[in-house]
Scaffold this active site. Structure first.
Site, short mmCIF file in Angstrom:
data_model
loop_
_atom_site.label_atom_id
_atom_site.label_comp_id
_atom_site.label_asym_id
_atom_site.label_seq_id
_atom_site.Cartn_x
_atom_site.Cartn_y
_atom_site.Cartn_z
N THR A 98 -0.29 0.99 7.20
CA THR A 98 -0.18 0.02 6.17
C THR A 98 0.21 -1.27 7.05
OG1 THR A 98 1.18 -0.90 4.44
CG2 THR A 98 2.10 0.72 5.63
N ASP A 111 -8.55 -0.90 6.06
CA ASP A 111 -8.49 0.28 6.60
C ASP A 111 -8.10 1.41 5.90
OD1 ASP A 111 -6.09 -1.03 5.90
OD2 ASP A 111 -5.03 0.26 7.31
N THR A 127 1.06 -1.16 -0.03
CA THR A 127 0.07 -0.06 0.17
C THR A 127 0.92 1.42 -0.01
OG1 THR A 127 -1.72 -1.13 1.19
CG2 THR A 127 -1.38 1.21 1.60
N1 ASP Z 1 -3.80 -2.16 4.91
C1 ASP Z 1 -3.90 -2.61 3.63
C2 ASP Z 1 -5.28 -3.51 3.63
O1 ASP Z 1 -5.63 -4.33 4.70
C3 ASP Z 1 -2.84 -3.48 2.99
C4 ASP Z 1 -1.49 -3.35 3.31
O2 ASP Z 1 -1.43 -2.11 3.80
O3 ASP Z 1 -0.71 -3.48 2.80
O4 ASP Z 1 -6.19 -3.13 2.70
#
Ligand code: ASP
Length: 304
Positions: free
Chosen positions: A223, A204, A173
């Site tokens: 993230t 989130d 992300t």
């Molecule tokens: N937080 C992101 C989600 O759960 C994924 C990530 O940060 O890699 O969609």
């Protein structure tokens, strides 16, 4: 005691936190560092010229979305149905104005759409078909869903489909937090979510206060494992603790990461006077920090 020098502007960016292997292929490592460095340099230039925090976070996240190495915009992960459902949020700490989008399949830069939702509609969040119709109505660039595909993410989905429990999500992300030279704060985050997520799952990132938040005292972008960040309302919690604990953004991020499950991910944050913060509990986090005192670094593991 010498008076603490005001740090002026500051910026942190991330390209995601997660189980990034220590032996990441050298070519990928180098490409990620080159990309993060160029994007961070651009942010530093904009801020040293006096650009507004909100414009800078949007611009940096657009560049991170356009970079296929990271899981946002082009290069986004696949759902279990082999499609992309993109999410993004942006927030202006000075006004508490915010905008978010979810379930996006054809808008090239979801963060642009999130900013338009914030500034041109009476709502905060649009999802799915309605969000895409709105993007069309305001002339935002749209692409075929396959435009977001990359071989790297398709291989990740194949590994996930074979053994869902075994895929350690690398997470990439993207996000940016900024304090501009006038002291204004802003945050933005964009993602494809988690590899193999159920169609319709929202994480989130677009939930204001969970993966993205900014107020007058702190700007935050998260993230990692989204469901955990939602349970802890993590981004808002960082902002509240930064104000109330007296330990600023750094102490607040440490406290929030400690309260969440081990290896959950990472958080970038910036408060009104300290250096930008980029901390993680996972194996690594693609990240960069710069400020007006000369701080400039881009890292993936705990090299610092
Ligand atoms: N937080 C992101 C989600 O759960 C994924 C990530 O940060 O890699 O969609």
């Amino acid at each position: 005691m010498p008076e603490e020098r005001s740090r002026g502007w500051g910026v942190a960016i991330h390209g995601g936190a997660g189980a990034i292997p220590a032996d990441i292929p050298p070519a990928r490592r180098e490409a990620c560092i080159i990309s993060l460095t160029a994007i961070l340099e651009h942010g530093a230039q904009l801020l040293s010229r006096g650009s507004h925090a909100l414009d800078v976070v949007e611009e940096l996240v657009i560049r991170l979305e356009n970079e296929p190495l990271f899981n946002a915009g082009r290069g986004a992960v696949f759902t279990s149905a082999g499609e992309h459902e993109l999410e993004a949020a942006i927030m202006d700490g000075s006004t508490l104005d915010c905008g978010a989008v979810a379930g996006i399949r054809t808008v090239r830069n979801p963060i642009r759409l999130a900013r338009c939702v914030m500034q041109q509609t009476k709502h905060i969040m649009l999802a799915g078909a309605g969000a895409e119709e709105y993007a069309e109505s305001i002339g935002l660039e749209r692409v075929e869903p396959s435009w977001f595909d990359t071989d790297h993410r398709r291989a990740e989905l194949e590994r996930y489909t074979e053994a869902p429990a075994l895929l350690e999500q690398e997470g990439s992300t993207v996000g940016a937090v900024v304090r501009d030279s006038a002291g204004r704060l802003a945050a933005a985050t964009s993602t494809g979510g988690m590899t193999g997520k159920m169609p319709g799952r929202i994480g989130d990132t677009p939930l204001v206060g969970c993966g993205t938040y900014a107020d007058g005292g702190c700007a935050v972008s998260c993230t990692g494992h989204g469901e955990s960040f939602v349970r802890h309302v993590a981004a808002h919690e960082v902002a509240v603790l930064a104000r109330s604990s007296g330990r600023g953004a750094e102490g607040a991020v440490e406290q929030v990461l400690e309260a969440m499950p081990d290896s959950v991910g990472g958080i970038i944050a910036i408060d009104r006077e300290s250096a930008p913060v980029a901390l993680f509990s996972s194996r690594g986090m693609y990240r960069g920090r710069a400020d007006s005192t000369g701080l400039f670094e881009t890292l993936i593991h705990g090299e610092a």
